[in-house]
Design a protein around this motif. Structure first.
Motif, PDB file in Angstrom:
ATOM      1  N   ASN A 171       0.815  -1.218   0.000  1.00 35.45           N
ATOM      2  CA  ASN A 171       0.000   0.000   0.000  1.00 35.45           C
ATOM      3  C   ASN A 171       0.848   1.269   0.000  1.00 35.45           C
TER       4      ASN A 171
ATOM      5  N   ALA B 226      -4.020   4.523   1.533  1.00 30.82           N
ATOM      6  CA  ALA B 226      -2.819   3.824   1.984  1.00 30.82           C
ATOM      7  C   ALA B 226      -2.930   3.435   3.456  1.00 30.82           C
TER       8      ALA B 226
ATOM      9  N   SER C 262      -6.189   0.880   4.061  1.00 28.08           N
ATOM     10  CA  SER C 262      -5.978  -0.415   3.419  1.00 28.08           C
ATOM     11  C   SER C 262      -4.892  -1.207   4.144  1.00 28.08           C
TER      12      SER C 262
ATOM     13  N   HIS D   3      -2.489  -3.583  -5.568  1.00 27.33           N
ATOM     14  CA  HIS D   3      -2.231  -2.321  -4.864  1.00 27.33           C
ATOM     15  C   HIS D   3      -1.228  -1.463  -5.628  1.00 27.33           C
TER      16      HIS D   3
END
Length: 303
Positions: A76, A118, A121, A252
């Motif tokens: 991420n 970011a 997640s 991602h």
């Protein structure tokens, strides 16, 4: 003797109704409103769709020391990186006045949403579950609203872009809340899928406002499609790579690159604005330099 009218006295014929910018924007706004209502009806009236039972069973379950699901967490970081690069490019463009206030707000929402994505997640992948997924999807809404707003501004109108982004900011969390209450993931799927269909449709239209950010929306769609394929092939990619990296981790990294076309558009707009400023200064200074040269020449001749 008949003379042709000069350029100053020549009558300028008005554009036909359907070609006028205001009329074009109004027609596209009406079509957008109709499509939006159809998507809303599909989300509200469609059959209930349950989320797959094994949704949280990601392929890569490896831990690195104290960090569980390490690759899915660390992957991420590109969202935060592109969010930082995007804010940097946006500030430079705003400093040069190369982007409108509305477009700057949408771009700021998009890049800020990448930072939030970011964080939430990564937190979700530390311990995958429905509660963390709700926060994860809520963070994605911010970036998605900014992206949709930018695309609608260029293809339809500033008013349409602001309205669409506001609608996503309101309906996105509601769709996540509806899923958390009743398990129906259809509203969220319509929000995501319908939004990308709208961006694809906007990309096929001739820009209604050419001065807005010239983002390569086709590239954004391609990046998003690749990210979805990697997400769907999570386990398959993990096996194909010899359990080196999973499809979800790659998803991602690829999805974060959707910021690249927006950053490129901001940098290009800034360069174009800087070049126009330099050209204007050169043209403005040329008469003064010519007058100075004439004065110098006259002074020398008098001597």
């Amino acid at each position: 003797m008949q003379t042709t009218p000069s350029t100053l006295h020549r009558r300028v014929e008005p554009l036909p109704w359907h070609a006028r910018p205001a009329a074009l924007a109004w027609r596209r706004e009406c079509v957008l409103a109709l499509v939006f209502l159809l998507l809303l009806a599909a989300a509200l009236l469609g059959p209930s769709v349950a989320q797959p039972a094994h949704y949280h069973d990601f392929a890569d379950q490896r831990s690195w020391g104290w960090l569980p699901h390490a690759m899915d967490v660390i992957s991420n970081l590109p969202f935060a990186f592109w969010g930082m690069v995007g804010i940097w490019a946006l500030l430079r463009a705003v400093r040069e006045q190369a982007v409108s206030a509305a477009a700057a707000a949408m771009a700021g929402l998009f890049f800020g949403g990448l930072w939030v994505t970011a964080a939430v997640s990564a937190a979700y992948h530390l311990q995958p579950g429905d509660a963390g997924l709700a926060w994860d999807r809520g963070g994605m809404v911010l970036a998605f609203a900014g992206l949709l707003g930018l695309s609608a501004m260029r293809a339809v109108s500033t008013r349409a872009g602001m309205a669409l982004a506001t609608a996503v900011l309101v309906l996105g969390p509601l769709s996540v809340y509806a899923w958390s209450l009743g398990g129906n993931v259809l509203p969220w799927a319509v929000l995501q899928g319908g939004g990308m269909v709208l961006i694809l449709g906007f990309a096929c239209l001739r820009p209604a406002q050419a001065w807005e950010l010239p983002v390569r929306w086709g590239l954004v769609i391609a990046i998003y499609a690749l990210a979805k394929l990697l997400e769907l092939g999570d386990h398959a990619v993990y096996e194909w790579t010899g359990q080196l990296v999973s499809g979800h981790s790659l998803k991602h990294m690829v999805a974060a690159c959707a910021a690249w076309p927006v950053v490129s558009a901001l940098l290009a707009a800034r360069e174009t604005k800087a070049e126009s400023h330099a050209l204007f200064k050169n043209r403005a200074g040329q008469p003064l330099r010519s007058a100075a040269r004439r004065t110098t020449t006259e002074t020398r001749s008098q001597e």
